[in-house]
Design a protein around this motif. Structure first.
Motif, PDB file in Angstrom:
ATOM      1  N   ALA A 141      98.856 -53.972 -25.582  1.00  9.48           N
ATOM      2  CA  ALA A 141      99.938 -54.495 -26.386  1.00  9.48           C
ATOM      3  C   ALA A 141      99.346 -55.189 -27.562  1.00  9.48           C
ATOM      4  O   ALA A 141     100.032 -55.085 -29.128  1.00  9.48           O
ATOM      5  CB  ALA A 141     101.138 -55.469 -25.767  1.00  9.48           C
ATOM      6  N   ASP A 142      98.654 -56.177 -27.408  1.00  6.74           N
ATOM      7  CA  ASP A 142      97.744 -56.211 -29.037  1.00  6.74           C
ATOM      8  C   ASP A 142      97.269 -55.268 -29.363  1.00  6.74           C
ATOM      9  O   ASP A 142      96.662 -55.193 -30.657  1.00  6.74           O
ATOM     10  CB  ASP A 142      96.485 -57.174 -28.346  1.00  6.74           C
ATOM     11  CG  ASP A 142      97.179 -58.583 -27.911  1.00  6.74           C
ATOM     12  OD1 ASP A 142      98.815 -59.452 -27.468  1.00  6.74           O
ATOM     13  OD2 ASP A 142      96.465 -59.221 -26.850  1.00  6.74           O
ATOM     14  N   SER A 143      96.838 -54.085 -28.513  1.00  6.07           N
ATOM     15  CA  SER A 143      96.623 -53.174 -29.252  1.00  6.07           C
ATOM     16  C   SER A 143      96.974 -52.390 -30.399  1.00  6.07           C
ATOM     17  O   SER A 143      96.478 -52.186 -31.747  1.00  6.07           O
ATOM     18  CB  SER A 143      95.841 -52.140 -28.345  1.00  6.07           C
ATOM     19  OG  SER A 143      94.513 -52.639 -27.856  1.00  6.07           O
ATOM     20  N   ALA A 144      98.594 -51.469 -29.637  1.00  3.91           N
ATOM     21  CA  ALA A 144      99.699 -51.792 -30.469  1.00  3.91           C
ATOM     22  C   ALA A 144      99.551 -52.805 -31.743  1.00  3.91           C
ATOM     23  O   ALA A 144      99.978 -52.111 -32.534  1.00  3.91           O
ATOM     24  CB  ALA A 144     100.988 -51.579 -29.380  1.00  3.91           C
ATOM     25  N   ARG A 145     100.214 -53.407 -31.598  1.00  2.00           N
ATOM     26  CA  ARG A 145      99.942 -54.702 -32.433  1.00  2.00           C
ATOM     27  C   ARG A 145      99.253 -54.605 -33.382  1.00  2.00           C
ATOM     28  O   ARG A 145      99.737 -54.349 -34.894  1.00  2.00           O
ATOM     29  CB  ARG A 145     100.126 -55.824 -31.734  1.00  2.00           C
ATOM     30  CG  ARG A 145     100.789 -57.256 -32.862  1.00  2.00           C
ATOM     31  CD  ARG A 145     100.872 -58.714 -32.932  1.00  2.00           C
ATOM     32  NE  ARG A 145      99.274 -58.569 -31.797  1.00  2.00           N
ATOM     33  CZ  ARG A 145      98.115 -59.326 -32.048  1.00  2.00           C
ATOM     34  NH1 ARG A 145      98.252 -58.978 -33.494  1.00  2.00           N
ATOM     35  NH2 ARG A 145      97.192 -59.802 -32.072  1.00  2.00           N
ATOM     36  N   GLN A 146      97.639 -54.277 -32.899  1.00  2.00           N
ATOM     37  CA  GLN A 146      96.768 -54.290 -33.466  1.00  2.00           C
ATOM     38  C   GLN A 146      96.959 -52.936 -35.397  1.00  2.00           C
ATOM     39  O   GLN A 146      97.013 -53.033 -36.019  1.00  2.00           O
ATOM     40  CB  GLN A 146      94.945 -54.538 -33.562  1.00  2.00           C
ATOM     41  CG  GLN A 146      95.395 -55.730 -33.578  1.00  2.00           C
ATOM     42  CD  GLN A 146      94.185 -55.672 -32.447  1.00  2.00           C
ATOM     43  OE1 GLN A 146      93.016 -54.647 -32.214  1.00  2.00           O
ATOM     44  NE2 GLN A 146      93.597 -57.295 -31.787  1.00  2.00           N
ATOM     45  N   MET A 147      97.258 -51.703 -33.950  1.00  2.00           N
ATOM     46  CA  MET A 147      97.858 -50.570 -34.925  1.00  2.00           C
ATOM     47  C   MET A 147      98.781 -50.809 -36.256  1.00  2.00           C
ATOM     48  O   MET A 147      99.061 -50.060 -37.178  1.00  2.00           O
ATOM     49  CB  MET A 147      97.829 -49.458 -34.350  1.00  2.00           C
ATOM     50  CG  MET A 147      97.707 -48.126 -34.815  1.00  2.00           C
ATOM     51  SD  MET A 147      98.229 -47.189 -33.334  1.00  2.00           S
ATOM     52  CE  MET A 147      97.051 -46.825 -32.252  1.00  2.00           C
ATOM     53  N   ALA A 148      99.868 -51.580 -35.340  1.00  2.00           N
ATOM     54  CA  ALA A 148     100.895 -51.387 -36.544  1.00  2.00           C
ATOM     55  C   ALA A 148     100.326 -52.492 -37.871  1.00  2.00           C
ATOM     56  O   ALA A 148     101.079 -51.466 -39.220  1.00  2.00           O
ATOM     57  CB  ALA A 148     101.601 -52.194 -35.790  1.00  2.00           C
TER      58      ALA A 148
END
Length: 380
Positions: A141-148
């Motif tokens: 989830a944190d990786s997805a947030r960083q990508m966004a």
């Protein structure tokens, strides 16, 4: 004449008393300026009621200029219960006060809709983050947030860069006009040339902002069966009108179509027409020759592949650099076209619209030879 207090010297707590006892003790121009001070205080999060009472007094001002200022504030006035105030101004005997109120209420409704959309967008982001965390863990989830966040930063950076470029040009042209005016060297021909450049810059900014807004808006989930031939015909008409409006001579542009009349796709008509417009406009702008007289061929071939329709748009233009195609595939706005006509959002917005329909947009391009864009969408 007795001296009249300036609005800066009037304490808002005392203004109500002054206006009630002797309205003319404050000049009407200063009463008009009081409106913005009152609205500012109401918007600052302080207790609304005392300032609301003062605003109601100003709304009954005999000067229409003061009432118009209050009417203008209706768009952003805090609080939900403004219907009584709005009704008063909508029926004001002075037409331009009533007109101001009407425009303010339209803007208020528009701002309310945008606010709801923003809230829904934020709620969706939070829900998606929670869903990813529940299904794949906190690290994912944190990786997805960083990508966004990275994609967001890239979008803002690219947009600001383009706008700064245009603003620099606007400032330079304006300064040159002022310099020539001050030295007595400003000719009508020079002025008209610079005005044309400035108008072009402003047109680009308007298109950039519209494309950014379309990029941010969610694609409608309403679908209907629509003839592909009708969609393509509508898109071509819009593109031709748009390009001619920009002064382009399209006499040497050939558009060939091969579309089975019976094929229909189940889509949001507005969004797919917009996607086709972006693809076709990009094809025409990338054709050979100079920007005002493009020359070449655009071919549109439609066929059926199982339960899907393939809409293929080929052009014989200058092609798209590989790095720009990579950006588009990530739904990132590309850079502006080499002719400076595009905002960089066109194919990216088309990609988003097609993907929202469970479709695919493919781009194949060879520089100096041409580009092929394929839209694959579900049949109705």
């Amino acid at each position: 004449m007795p001296s009249q207090a300036k609005p800066q010297a009037i304490d808002l707590d005392d203004a109500l008393t002054q206006l009630t006892e002797n309205r003319e003790s404050i000049a009407w121009t200063h009463r008009r300026k009081l409106v913005s001070r009152v609205v500012s205080q109401m918007s600052s999060g302080q207790s609304v009621e005392p300032f609301r009472t003062l605003l109601l007094v100003l709304s009954d001002d005999p000067k229409p200029e003061v009432r118009k200022e209050v009417a203008n504030s209706l768009a952003t006035l805090p609080g939900q219960n403004i219907s009584e105030l709005a009704e008063k101004f909508l029926n004001d005997p002075h037409a331009y006060v009533a007109s101001a109120a009407k425009q303010s209420m339209r803007r208020r409704k528009k701002l309310a809709v945008e606010s709801q959309k923003n809230k829904r967008g934020l709620d969706l982001v939070i829900a998606l983050h929670q869903q990813i965390e529940e299904q794949h863990g906190k690290e994912a989830a944190d990786s997805a947030r960083q990508m966004a966040e990275h994609l967001y930063d890239t979008l803002i950076s690219a947009s600001v860069h383009e706008m700064n470029h245009v603003m620099t040009s606007l400032k330079a042209n304006t300064n040159r006009i002022i310099e020539r005016q001050n030295t007595g060297k400003l000719t009508e021909k020079y002025l008209q040339g610079k005005i044309k450049h400035i108008a072009g810059n402003l047109d680009f900014l308007e298109r950039m902002l519209n494309d950014m807004r379309n990029y941010a808006r969610p694609v409608s989930d309403q679908r209907q069966g629509v003839s592909i031939a009708d969609l393509v015909t509508e898109a071509i008409s819009i593109v031709m009108s748009n390009l001619r409006g920009n002064g382009m001579d399209l006499g040497q542009v050939v558009i060939n179509k091969s579309i089975p009349a019976e094929l229909k796709i189940k889509v949001s008509r507005l969004h797919i027409v917009a996607a086709l417009v972006n693809v076709l406009k990009n094809a025409c702008e990338f054709l050979s020759s100079d920007s005002q007289s493009p020359m070449g061929t655009v071919e549109i071939d439609v066929s059926q592949l199982d339960d899907q329709a393939m809409i293929v748009v080929r052009d014989t233009g200058m092609g798209i650099p590989a790095e720009m195609i990579a950006e588009i595939r990530q739904c990132l706005p590309g850079r502006t076209t080499r002719r400076g006509n595009g905002t960089g959002f066109g194919l990216c917005n088309a990609q988003r619209s097609v993907m929202a329909h469970d479709g695919i947009l493919q781009i194949d391009s060879i520089e100096d030879q041409g580009t092929t864009v394929t839209l694959i969408l579900p049949l109705a």
